[in-house]
Each structure stands twice: as C-alpha cells, then as structure tokens.
Design a protein around this motif. Structure first.
Motif, PDB file in Angstrom:
ATOM      1  N   VAL A   1     147.177 -46.193 -50.424  1.00 18.59           N
ATOM      2  CA  VAL A   1     148.301 -46.247 -51.369  1.00 18.59           C
ATOM      3  C   VAL A   1     147.787 -46.839 -52.683  1.00 18.59           C
ATOM      4  CG1 VAL A   1     150.681 -46.961 -51.767  1.00 18.59           C
ATOM      5  CG2 VAL A   1     149.854 -46.641 -49.419  1.00 18.59           C
ATOM      6  N   PRO A   2     147.336 -45.998 -53.605  1.00 19.77           N
ATOM      7  CA  PRO A   2     146.889 -46.505 -54.901  1.00 19.77           C
ATOM      8  C   PRO A   2     148.005 -47.244 -55.630  1.00 19.77           C
ATOM      9  CG  PRO A   2     146.215 -44.218 -54.584  1.00 19.77           C
ATOM     10  CD  PRO A   2     147.163 -44.538 -53.477  1.00 19.77           C
ATOM     11  N   HIS A   3     147.634 -48.357 -56.247  1.00 21.63           N
ATOM     12  CA  HIS A   3     148.524 -49.167 -57.077  1.00 21.63           C
ATOM     13  C   HIS A   3     149.612 -49.890 -56.279  1.00 21.63           C
ATOM     14  CE1 HIS A   3     146.590 -47.543 -60.661  1.00 21.63           C
ATOM     15  NE2 HIS A   3     146.701 -46.348 -60.118  1.00 21.63           N
ATOM     16  N   LEU A   4     149.424 -50.021 -54.960  1.00 22.97           N
ATOM     17  CA  LEU A   4     150.327 -50.883 -54.201  1.00 22.97           C
ATOM     18  C   LEU A   4     150.076 -52.342 -54.536  1.00 22.97           C
ATOM     19  CD1 LEU A   4     152.507 -51.219 -52.024  1.00 22.97           C
ATOM     20  CD2 LEU A   4     150.689 -51.170 -50.290  1.00 22.97           C
ATOM     21  N   LEU A   5     148.862 -52.674 -54.926  1.00 24.26           N
ATOM     22  CA  LEU A   5     148.577 -54.023 -55.420  1.00 24.26           C
ATOM     23  C   LEU A   5     149.011 -54.111 -56.885  1.00 24.26           C
ATOM     24  CD1 LEU A   5     144.959 -54.776 -54.113  1.00 24.26           C
ATOM     25  CD2 LEU A   5     147.133 -55.426 -53.066  1.00 24.26           C
ATOM     26  N   PRO A   6     149.944 -54.982 -57.220  1.00 27.07           N
ATOM     27  CA  PRO A   6     150.293 -55.139 -58.637  1.00 27.07           C
ATOM     28  C   PRO A   6     149.158 -55.847 -59.373  1.00 27.07           C
ATOM     29  CG  PRO A   6     151.829 -56.331 -57.187  1.00 27.07           C
ATOM     30  CD  PRO A   6     150.711 -55.862 -56.337  1.00 27.07           C
ATOM     31  N   LEU A   7     149.105 -55.671 -60.680  1.00 30.96           N
ATOM     32  CA  LEU A   7     148.134 -56.404 -61.468  1.00 30.96           C
ATOM     33  C   LEU A   7     148.394 -57.901 -61.325  1.00 30.96           C
ATOM     34  CD1 LEU A   7     148.035 -54.204 -64.691  1.00 30.96           C
ATOM     35  CD2 LEU A   7     146.322 -54.343 -62.872  1.00 30.96           C
ATOM     36  N   PRO A   8     147.347 -58.726 -61.274  1.00 34.70           N
ATOM     37  CA  PRO A   8     147.505 -60.157 -60.979  1.00 34.70           C
ATOM     38  C   PRO A   8     148.519 -60.876 -61.854  1.00 34.70           C
ATOM     39  CG  PRO A   8     145.196 -59.545 -60.929  1.00 34.70           C
ATOM     40  CD  PRO A   8     145.939 -58.344 -61.426  1.00 34.70           C
ATOM     41  N   GLU A   9     148.570 -60.526 -63.136  1.00 32.60           N
ATOM     42  CA  GLU A   9     149.481 -61.235 -64.033  1.00 32.60           C
ATOM     43  C   GLU A   9     150.950 -60.938 -63.752  1.00 32.60           C
ATOM     44  OE1 GLU A   9     147.621 -57.839 -66.573  1.00 32.60           O
ATOM     45  OE2 GLU A   9     147.100 -59.081 -64.838  1.00 32.60           O
TER      46      GLU A   9
ATOM     47  N   VAL B   1     151.852 -35.632 -39.373  1.00 35.32           N
ATOM     48  CA  VAL B   1     150.592 -36.241 -39.800  1.00 35.32           C
ATOM     49  C   VAL B   1     150.190 -37.362 -38.850  1.00 35.32           C
ATOM     50  CG1 VAL B   1     149.472 -37.564 -41.645  1.00 35.32           C
ATOM     51  CG2 VAL B   1     150.950 -35.632 -42.204  1.00 35.32           C
ATOM     52  N   LEU B   2     151.173 -38.113 -38.365  1.00 30.60           N
ATOM     53  CA  LEU B   2     150.890 -39.241 -37.479  1.00 30.60           C
ATOM     54  C   LEU B   2     150.481 -38.802 -36.079  1.00 30.60           C
ATOM     55  CD1 LEU B   2     153.792 -41.705 -38.415  1.00 30.60           C
ATOM     56  CD2 LEU B   2     151.534 -41.414 -39.480  1.00 30.60           C
ATOM     57  N   ALA B   3     150.603 -37.536 -35.781  1.00 31.80           N
ATOM     58  CA  ALA B   3     150.318 -37.050 -34.428  1.00 31.80           C
ATOM     59  C   ALA B   3     148.822 -36.949 -34.134  1.00 31.80           C
ATOM     60  CB  ALA B   3     150.978 -35.694 -34.211  1.00 31.80           C
ATOM     61  N   GLN B   4     147.982 -37.056 -35.152  1.00 30.63           N
ATOM     62  CA  GLN B   4     146.545 -36.965 -34.931  1.00 30.63           C
ATOM     63  C   GLN B   4     145.809 -37.903 -35.878  1.00 30.63           C
ATOM     64  OE1 GLN B   4     145.211 -32.995 -35.860  1.00 30.63           O
ATOM     65  NE2 GLN B   4     146.420 -32.875 -37.726  1.00 30.63           N
ATOM     66  N   ASP B   5     144.577 -38.238 -35.515  1.00 29.37           N
ATOM     67  CA  ASP B   5     143.773 -39.105 -36.364  1.00 29.37           C
ATOM     68  C   ASP B   5     143.621 -38.482 -37.749  1.00 29.37           C
ATOM     69  OD1 ASP B   5     143.478 -40.519 -34.053  1.00 29.37           O
ATOM     70  OD2 ASP B   5     141.320 -40.204 -33.840  1.00 29.37           O
ATOM     71  N   GLY B   6     143.593 -39.336 -38.764  1.00 30.63           N
ATOM     72  CA  GLY B   6     143.376 -38.786 -40.092  1.00 30.63           C
ATOM     73  C   GLY B   6     143.630 -39.791 -41.197  1.00 30.63           C
ATOM     74  N   LEU B   7     143.503 -39.289 -42.417  1.00 38.00           N
ATOM     75  CA  LEU B   7     143.644 -40.060 -43.640  1.00 38.00           C
ATOM     76  C   LEU B   7     144.816 -39.496 -44.437  1.00 38.00           C
ATOM     77  CD1 LEU B   7     142.575 -41.885 -46.025  1.00 38.00           C
ATOM     78  CD2 LEU B   7     140.990 -40.023 -46.555  1.00 38.00           C
ATOM     79  N   LEU B   8     145.697 -40.379 -44.907  1.00 40.17           N
ATOM     80  CA  LEU B   8     146.843 -39.982 -45.718  1.00 40.17           C
ATOM     81  C   LEU B   8     146.802 -40.740 -47.039  1.00 40.17           C
ATOM     82  CD1 LEU B   8     149.618 -38.620 -46.200  1.00 40.17           C
ATOM     83  CD2 LEU B   8     150.665 -40.540 -44.976  1.00 40.17           C
ATOM     84  N   VAL B   9     146.841 -40.006 -48.162  1.00 43.03           N
ATOM     85  CA  VAL B   9     146.862 -40.607 -49.493  1.00 43.03           C
ATOM     86  C   VAL B   9     148.252 -40.408 -50.086  1.00 43.03           C
ATOM     87  CG1 VAL B   9     145.792 -40.685 -51.770  1.00 43.03           C
ATOM     88  CG2 VAL B   9     144.416 -40.044 -49.773  1.00 43.03           C
ATOM     89  N   VAL B  10     148.879 -41.501 -50.512  1.00 42.76           N
ATOM     90  CA  VAL B  10     150.247 -41.478 -51.047  1.00 42.76           C
ATOM     91  C   VAL B  10     150.203 -41.933 -52.504  1.00 42.76           C
ATOM     92  CG1 VAL B  10     152.566 -42.425 -50.821  1.00 42.76           C
ATOM     93  CG2 VAL B  10     151.206 -41.928 -48.766  1.00 42.76           C
ATOM     94  N   GLY B  11     150.565 -41.041 -53.431  1.00 44.96           N
ATOM     95  CA  GLY B  11     150.360 -41.321 -54.844  1.00 44.96           C
ATOM     96  C   GLY B  11     151.596 -41.683 -55.651  1.00 44.96           C
ATOM     97  N   HIS B  12     152.691 -42.056 -55.012  1.00 49.27           N
ATOM     98  CA  HIS B  12     153.960 -42.225 -55.717  1.00 49.27           C
ATOM     99  C   HIS B  12     154.001 -43.396 -56.706  1.00 49.27           C
ATOM    100  CE1 HIS B  12     155.005 -39.561 -52.431  1.00 49.27           C
ATOM    101  NE2 HIS B  12     156.159 -39.310 -53.010  1.00 49.27           N
ATOM    102  N   LEU B  13     153.119 -44.376 -56.555  1.00 49.97           N
ATOM    103  CA  LEU B  13     153.194 -45.569 -57.393  1.00 49.97           C
ATOM    104  C   LEU B  13     152.356 -45.462 -58.661  1.00 49.97           C
ATOM    105  CD1 LEU B  13     152.899 -48.317 -54.615  1.00 49.97           C
ATOM    106  CD2 LEU B  13     154.982 -47.344 -55.609  1.00 49.97           C
ATOM    107  N   ALA B  14     151.510 -44.456 -58.751  1.00 46.81           N
ATOM    108  CA  ALA B  14     150.497 -44.424 -59.806  1.00 46.81           C
ATOM    109  C   ALA B  14     151.091 -44.340 -61.207  1.00 46.81           C
ATOM    110  CB  ALA B  14     149.540 -43.262 -59.563  1.00 46.81           C
TER     111      ALA B  14
ATOM    112  N   ASP C   1     155.351 -49.794 -65.965  1.00 45.77           N
ATOM    113  CA  ASP C   1     156.805 -49.721 -65.833  1.00 45.77           C
ATOM    114  C   ASP C   1     157.164 -50.305 -64.467  1.00 45.77           C
ATOM    115  OD1 ASP C   1     159.480 -49.122 -65.713  1.00 45.77           O
ATOM    116  OD2 ASP C   1     159.250 -47.093 -66.528  1.00 45.77           O
ATOM    117  N   TRP C   2     157.242 -51.617 -64.402  1.00 48.57           N
ATOM    118  CA  TRP C   2     157.341 -52.299 -63.109  1.00 48.57           C
ATOM    119  C   TRP C   2     158.716 -52.169 -62.485  1.00 48.57           C
ATOM    120  CZ3 TRP C   2     152.822 -52.622 -61.353  1.00 48.57           C
ATOM    121  CH2 TRP C   2     151.729 -52.878 -62.199  1.00 48.57           C
ATOM    122  N   GLY C   3     159.738 -51.887 -63.280  1.00 47.63           N
ATOM    123  CA  GLY C   3     161.049 -51.620 -62.702  1.00 47.63           C
ATOM    124  C   GLY C   3     161.030 -50.359 -61.862  1.00 47.63           C
ATOM    125  N   VAL C   4     160.423 -49.301 -62.389  1.00 41.25           N
ATOM    126  CA  VAL C   4     160.288 -48.051 -61.637  1.00 41.25           C
ATOM    127  C   VAL C   4     159.344 -48.256 -60.458  1.00 41.25           C
ATOM    128  CG1 VAL C   4     159.457 -45.671 -61.757  1.00 41.25           C
ATOM    129  CG2 VAL C   4     160.837 -46.613 -63.614  1.00 41.25           C
TER     130      VAL C   4
END
Length: 343
Positions: A8-16, A259-272, A279-282
C-alpha cells in the motif's frame, strides 16, 4: 489457505503530518480498528532506514526487487510492462514514456501528477501518432500501451539516469533532469515533440475545456528483455505501468476474495494521488474506505484461516515499513490495537 503480500504505497504519512493524521483516525474513537490490529499484532515488523529516493520511491524500489526487475539495483520496469500490454520488447533497451503536463514558473518548472492529466484514449492516440512520426525520423520506435503509458526503444540511451514520474511529480524538475552521455539527444527529441504538440488540435481542445495541456513526455524505467518476472501479482487503483505488471487488474474490491484464495502479491494504489498532493483530508477518507473494503476483509480472512500469513508493505515518499502477521498473532489480545507504528 494462502499467503498474501499487500503493498500500500503512501500508507505511511510523512513524518511531519503523521501524529496529527493518526490522531484524526483515532479520535474520538478508533475509526480503523482492523488496520490498527493488523499493525499491532504481528510476528515481525521493521521500519527501514531511508533509502536513496532520488530516482524511485521506496515502494517502487521494493517492487522492482521483489519482481526481479532491478538487475543493476535500479528499477527496470519497461520490458515487463510492455509484455503486460501484449507488446513484444524484442531485443534492445526500452523506456516507459508518459505524456505529461509541465508547469513553467519564473524560477523553476514542475511536472504535474500524471493522474491529474485526465487524458482520454482518443486524445492520447492522436498525440502518440505525432510523436511516433518524429521518433521514426531518428530511428526510435515508439509503441502504444494505454493513454498514459507508451514505450520508446533507444539502445544507445541505456545509461540515461532518469526518475519515475511519481518521484518527480510536484517537485522542481531541475533536480530530476535526465542525465547521462546521451541525455542531450533525449532532450532534443523532447523539444521537437513539445513544439509539435504546442499547436496540436488535441491541446487546443483541452485548453477550451480548461484542462492542462499535454506539453511534454517523461522517459524512464530503461530495461532490456529478460525472463518473466518473479511471482503472481494483482493490482487495483494503480498507474497503467504497475497494472501492466499484474496478472490481474481488479476493477473493485468486490473481487478481493478471489485474490485471497491463492498466494500472491496485491498492490493497492488508492492513497497515492492525495499523498503526492499533500491533500490529507482526502487521504483520510481513502484510509477509511480501505478499512472497510480491504483491511477488515483481510483481518476476517486471517481469523478464519483462509489466509495464513499477511505481509504488509507500507511506504511514504521517503520511507518504508513492513509488518508480518498470522492468525495466531491476531489472537494476541494483550497487544492493544494501535496506529502508532504509522508514525
């Protein structure tokens, strides 16, 4: 039973901003309890030291390594992405090319987030044909992937040092001008395409609709055709080049169970997009949506034994953290669910 890696890219907010954002998600009551539980009840977690993000963001570097697409330590996505679009990389060196909008200010220039370009298929095809003719004149084949993703072959440009578009978005382009022995030839082609597009009917129509003009293209991700990449991957809400790396491209989270039915990698880009625009409200709204559509179903799958192991990779612009949990770890009732590990 399956083992899932979730990026999940950008799930970590910027430190400040992180303390205030975590407070907003937990006051007056926890609004993301399943995410908090997944982060707190783990068998392993680590926050990686800041890496060199001059040419690629942390999650992009992680993906390149995980998929076997970083042969020289730098992300090399072009050939694999071409195959995802059904194109043959043949032999030689291919680059990803993204049509873009560059804003020119008095003291600097800046490239807008490609997600905000709103370029449709017909517009892209018309601009592509104009650029393709110019590329052919200098023996540089140009291929079409989708409206935002094209590919250019330039064998002698292999060592041009360029950055990913998300690395560049919203930043001073002076710091990211492609460098290398053949960079001058690239910039000459860029100028010729810019001039051809300046008076293009597509841009005239976009200007009439008050949309940003397509006045540049960004070249990056150089790669030679190699063996197929490692692992099975699915994606949702990601740019075209990431979606092209995936075996499955989800239209909605209604398809998550398959997707959860088998081993694999899932990339979720909704936060980018929100994170890149600060835009931290969004961003908060999207995290709440992911709680319902993604984190809660994942937690349920763990507790029911349908997923035996979850490896969560979260990132920001300048950092990355990894969390590994299991059904047994999720039963550590004495570990208080918390979002503190996002800080």
């Amino acid at each position: 039973m399956s083992q899932i890696t979730l990026v999940v890219p950008h799930l970590l907010p910027l430190p400040e901003f992180a303390p205030d954002l975590v407070r907003a998600l937990t006051t007056p009551a926890p609004q993301t309890p399943m995410l908090a539980t997944l982060l707190a009840r783990t068998v392993a977690h680590r926050r990686l030291a800041t890496v060199d993000t001059a040419r690629a963001l942390p999650h992009e570097q992680w993906l390149a390594r995980a998929l076997g697409l970083a042969p020289d330590g730098q992300p090399a996505f072009a050939a694999a992405a071409m195959r995802g679009f059904g194109l043959d990389p043949e032999h030689g060196t291919w680059f990803i090319v993204n049509p873009a909008h560059v804003q020119i200010a008095r003291s600097h220039s800046m490239m807008a987030d490609l997600r905000q370009l709103d370029l449709d298929e017909d517009e892209s095809r018309a601009l592509f044909e104009t650029a393709r003719a110019l590329c052919q004149e200098i023996d540089r084949p140009l291929r079409y992937g989708d409206a935002q993703t094209w590919f250019l072959r330039a064998d002698d440009w292999a060592h041009i040092d360029s950055a990913t578009p998300d690395t560049v978005a919203g930043m001073d382009l002076t710091d990211f001008v492609p460098r290398g022995a053949r960079a001058l030839a690239y910039r000459k082609l860029q100028n010729e395409v810019q001039m051809a597009w300046h008076t293009h009917p597509v841009n005239a129509a976009r200007e009439a609709r008050r949309l940003p003009g397509v006045n540049a293209f960004w070249l990056w991700g150089a790669a030679q055709d190699k063996a197929p990449m490692n692992g099975k991957m699915a994606s949702i809400g990601t740019p075209g080049w990431i979606a092209a790396l995936a075996e499955r491209r989800l239209d909605s989270f209604d398809q998550l169970e398959s997707v959860l039915a088998q081993d694999g990698l899932l990339v979720v880009g909704h936060l980018a997009e929100a994170a890149i625009a600060a835009d931290w409200g969004v961003w908060l709204q999207h995290v709440l949506n992911l709680e319902d559509k993604l984190f809660a179903p994942l937690h349920a799958a763990l507790m029911q034994g349908r997923v035996t192991r979850l490896h969560l990779v979260a990132s920001s612009r300048d950092g990355l953290a990894e969390f590994t949990t299991t059904a047994m770890a999720q039963r550590k009732f004495w570990c208080r669910p918390t979002l503190e590990r996002l800080i």
